[in-house]
Motif scaffolding. Sequence first.
Motif, PDB file in Angstrom:
ATOM      1  N   PRO A  95     -68.770   2.527  17.007  1.00  0.00           N
ATOM      2  CA  PRO A  95     -69.441   3.174  18.149  1.00  0.00           C
ATOM      3  C   PRO A  95     -70.135   2.175  19.067  1.00  0.00           C
ATOM      4  O   PRO A  95     -70.114   2.328  20.291  1.00  0.00           O
ATOM      5  CB  PRO A  95     -70.450   4.114  17.475  1.00  0.00           C
ATOM      6  N   GLU A  96     -70.752   1.133  18.483  1.00  0.00           N
ATOM      7  CA  GLU A  96     -71.420   0.131  19.313  1.00  0.00           C
ATOM      8  C   GLU A  96     -70.405  -0.710  20.074  1.00  0.00           C
ATOM      9  O   GLU A  96     -70.610  -1.047  21.252  1.00  0.00           O
ATOM     10  CB  GLU A  96     -72.309  -0.757  18.439  1.00  0.00           C
ATOM     11  N   LEU A  97     -69.298  -1.066  19.448  1.00  0.00           N
ATOM     12  CA  LEU A  97     -68.251  -1.817  20.141  1.00  0.00           C
ATOM     13  C   LEU A  97     -67.706  -1.018  21.325  1.00  0.00           C
ATOM     14  O   LEU A  97     -67.495  -1.569  22.409  1.00  0.00           O
ATOM     15  CB  LEU A  97     -67.116  -2.147  19.168  1.00  0.00           C
ATOM     16  N   ILE A  98     -67.491   0.257  21.112  1.00  0.00           N
ATOM     17  CA  ILE A  98     -66.976   1.116  22.184  1.00  0.00           C
ATOM     18  C   ILE A  98     -67.985   1.188  23.335  1.00  0.00           C
ATOM     19  O   ILE A  98     -67.620   1.099  24.510  1.00  0.00           O
ATOM     20  CB  ILE A  98     -66.655   2.520  21.632  1.00  0.00           C
ATOM     21  N   ARG A  99     -69.270   1.331  22.994  1.00  0.00           N
ATOM     22  CA  ARG A  99     -70.310   1.400  24.022  1.00  0.00           C
ATOM     23  C   ARG A  99     -70.363   0.105  24.839  1.00  0.00           C
ATOM     24  O   ARG A  99     -70.424   0.136  26.076  1.00  0.00           O
ATOM     25  CB  ARG A  99     -71.670   1.653  23.371  1.00  0.00           C
ATOM     26  N   LEU A 100     -70.334  -1.033  24.166  1.00  0.00           N
ATOM     27  CA  LEU A 100     -70.377  -2.318  24.872  1.00  0.00           C
ATOM     28  C   LEU A 100     -69.121  -2.535  25.708  1.00  0.00           C
ATOM     29  O   LEU A 100     -69.191  -3.039  26.829  1.00  0.00           O
ATOM     30  CB  LEU A 100     -70.542  -3.458  23.867  1.00  0.00           C
ATOM     31  N   ALA A 101     -67.965  -2.171  25.169  1.00  0.00           N
ATOM     32  CA  ALA A 101     -66.711  -2.338  25.908  1.00  0.00           C
ATOM     33  C   ALA A 101     -66.719  -1.490  27.177  1.00  0.00           C
ATOM     34  O   ALA A 101     -66.280  -1.934  28.242  1.00  0.00           O
ATOM     35  CB  ALA A 101     -65.520  -1.972  25.020  1.00  0.00           C
ATOM     36  N   GLN A 102     -67.229  -0.265  27.073  1.00  0.00           N
ATOM     37  CA  GLN A 102     -67.330   0.594  28.254  1.00  0.00           C
ATOM     38  C   GLN A 102     -68.197  -0.058  29.323  1.00  0.00           C
ATOM     39  O   GLN A 102     -67.852  -0.038  30.511  1.00  0.00           O
ATOM     40  CB  GLN A 102     -67.915   1.960  27.859  1.00  0.00           C
ATOM     41  N   ARG A 103     -69.306  -0.647  28.898  1.00  0.00           N
ATOM     42  CA  ARG A 103     -70.205  -1.269  29.869  1.00  0.00           C
ATOM     43  C   ARG A 103     -69.530  -2.454  30.549  1.00  0.00           C
ATOM     44  O   ARG A 103     -69.609  -2.616  31.770  1.00  0.00           O
ATOM     45  CB  ARG A 103     -71.494  -1.728  29.178  1.00  0.00           C
ATOM     46  N   VAL A 104     -68.855  -3.293  29.761  1.00  0.00           N
ATOM     47  CA  VAL A 104     -68.192  -4.469  30.330  1.00  0.00           C
ATOM     48  C   VAL A 104     -67.088  -4.043  31.294  1.00  0.00           C
ATOM     49  O   VAL A 104     -66.956  -4.599  32.392  1.00  0.00           O
ATOM     50  CB  VAL A 104     -67.628  -5.368  29.211  1.00  0.00           C
ATOM     51  N   GLU A 105     -66.284  -3.057  30.909  1.00  0.00           N
ATOM     52  CA  GLU A 105     -65.199  -2.619  31.793  1.00  0.00           C
ATOM     53  C   GLU A 105     -65.735  -1.959  33.062  1.00  0.00           C
ATOM     54  O   GLU A 105     -65.135  -2.103  34.135  1.00  0.00           O
ATOM     55  CB  GLU A 105     -64.274  -1.666  31.037  1.00  0.00           C
ATOM     56  N   GLN A 106     -66.848  -1.247  32.961  1.00  0.00           N
ATOM     57  CA  GLN A 106     -67.419  -0.606  34.144  1.00  0.00           C
ATOM     58  C   GLN A 106     -68.002  -1.627  35.111  1.00  0.00           C
ATOM     59  O   GLN A 106     -67.825  -1.528  36.328  1.00  0.00           O
ATOM     60  CB  GLN A 106     -68.508   0.380  33.710  1.00  0.00           C
ATOM     61  N   VAL A 107     -68.697  -2.634  34.565  1.00  0.00           N
ATOM     62  CA  VAL A 107     -69.389  -3.605  35.412  1.00  0.00           C
ATOM     63  C   VAL A 107     -68.441  -4.670  35.949  1.00  0.00           C
ATOM     64  O   VAL A 107     -68.569  -5.122  37.093  1.00  0.00           O
ATOM     65  CB  VAL A 107     -70.551  -4.263  34.638  1.00  0.00           C
ATOM     66  N   HIS A 108     -67.465  -5.071  35.134  1.00  0.00           N
ATOM     67  CA  HIS A 108     -66.608  -6.203  35.492  1.00  0.00           C
ATOM     68  C   HIS A 108     -65.147  -5.804  35.688  1.00  0.00           C
ATOM     69  O   HIS A 108     -64.255  -6.652  35.617  1.00  0.00           O
ATOM     70  CB  HIS A 108     -66.696  -7.287  34.406  1.00  0.00           C
ATOM     71  N   GLY A 109     -64.918  -4.533  35.950  1.00  0.00           N
ATOM     72  CA  GLY A 109     -63.550  -4.046  36.066  1.00  0.00           C
ATOM     73  C   GLY A 109     -62.754  -4.656  37.205  1.00  0.00           C
ATOM     74  O   GLY A 109     -61.520  -4.612  37.200  1.00  0.00           O
ATOM     75  N   ASP A 110     -63.445  -5.242  38.190  1.00  0.00           N
ATOM     76  CA  ASP A 110     -62.735  -5.840  39.314  1.00  0.00           C
ATOM     77  C   ASP A 110     -62.271  -7.266  39.018  1.00  0.00           C
ATOM     78  O   ASP A 110     -61.573  -7.871  39.835  1.00  0.00           O
ATOM     79  CB  ASP A 110     -63.628  -5.850  40.549  1.00  0.00           C
TER      80      ASP A 110
END
Length: 225
Positions: A95-110
Amino acid sequence: MNYLDQSLGQLARRIPGATRLFDQHHLDFCCAGNRTLRTAAQEAGIAAEPIADALHTLQLRTDDNAMKDWSTATDTELVDHILRRYHAVHREQLPELIRLAQRVEQVHGDRQDCPHGLTNHLQRMAQELESHMHKEEAVLFPLIARGQGSLAGMPIDVMRMEHDSHGTELRRLEDLTNHITPPRDACTTWRALYLSLRTFREDLIAHIHTENNILFERFAPAKVH
């Protein structure tokens, strides 16, 4: 080790599970990661010492049982070890890995080097691993606990096949993350994510090894090709 006077960013990068702990206490380890744990806790109006104790526990767990030879353990000791050290830990990690991955993809998706698709991949791994562990806990491990491991040949064959699938998913994980190597300019969250991914990978490999090569071999030796 003095955790109180280390920065949140340093602790998040070095100790797997620290990000989840900080998030639970609403401590910003990313944008304000240069603050020490002592200062951040004081500003948040909470006690720093219990958090430091929890960090110490996480650090100890990282090295837990590194020197123990589990091939000498009894069947029930080995099953209890697998449940405590791997099943319970994976249920915390994912669950923590998924939460962190979501944040990274949202912030750095470009960014081209963003691990696009990592969140979905981890969610799929979490579902598959939970299903796998449930089968072991509901069928295989009770057989072993009752002293009926000799009847477990078919469930063990299924578990070995699923372990092979987990190995394939780990290789896909490495492909998505440049072999779990963050860019030089990666933020604290991105680095913390990859630290935790490396720990998860190591834990899952050790988990599979302990089952395939120690526990399962006692009841259904693998065929040598």
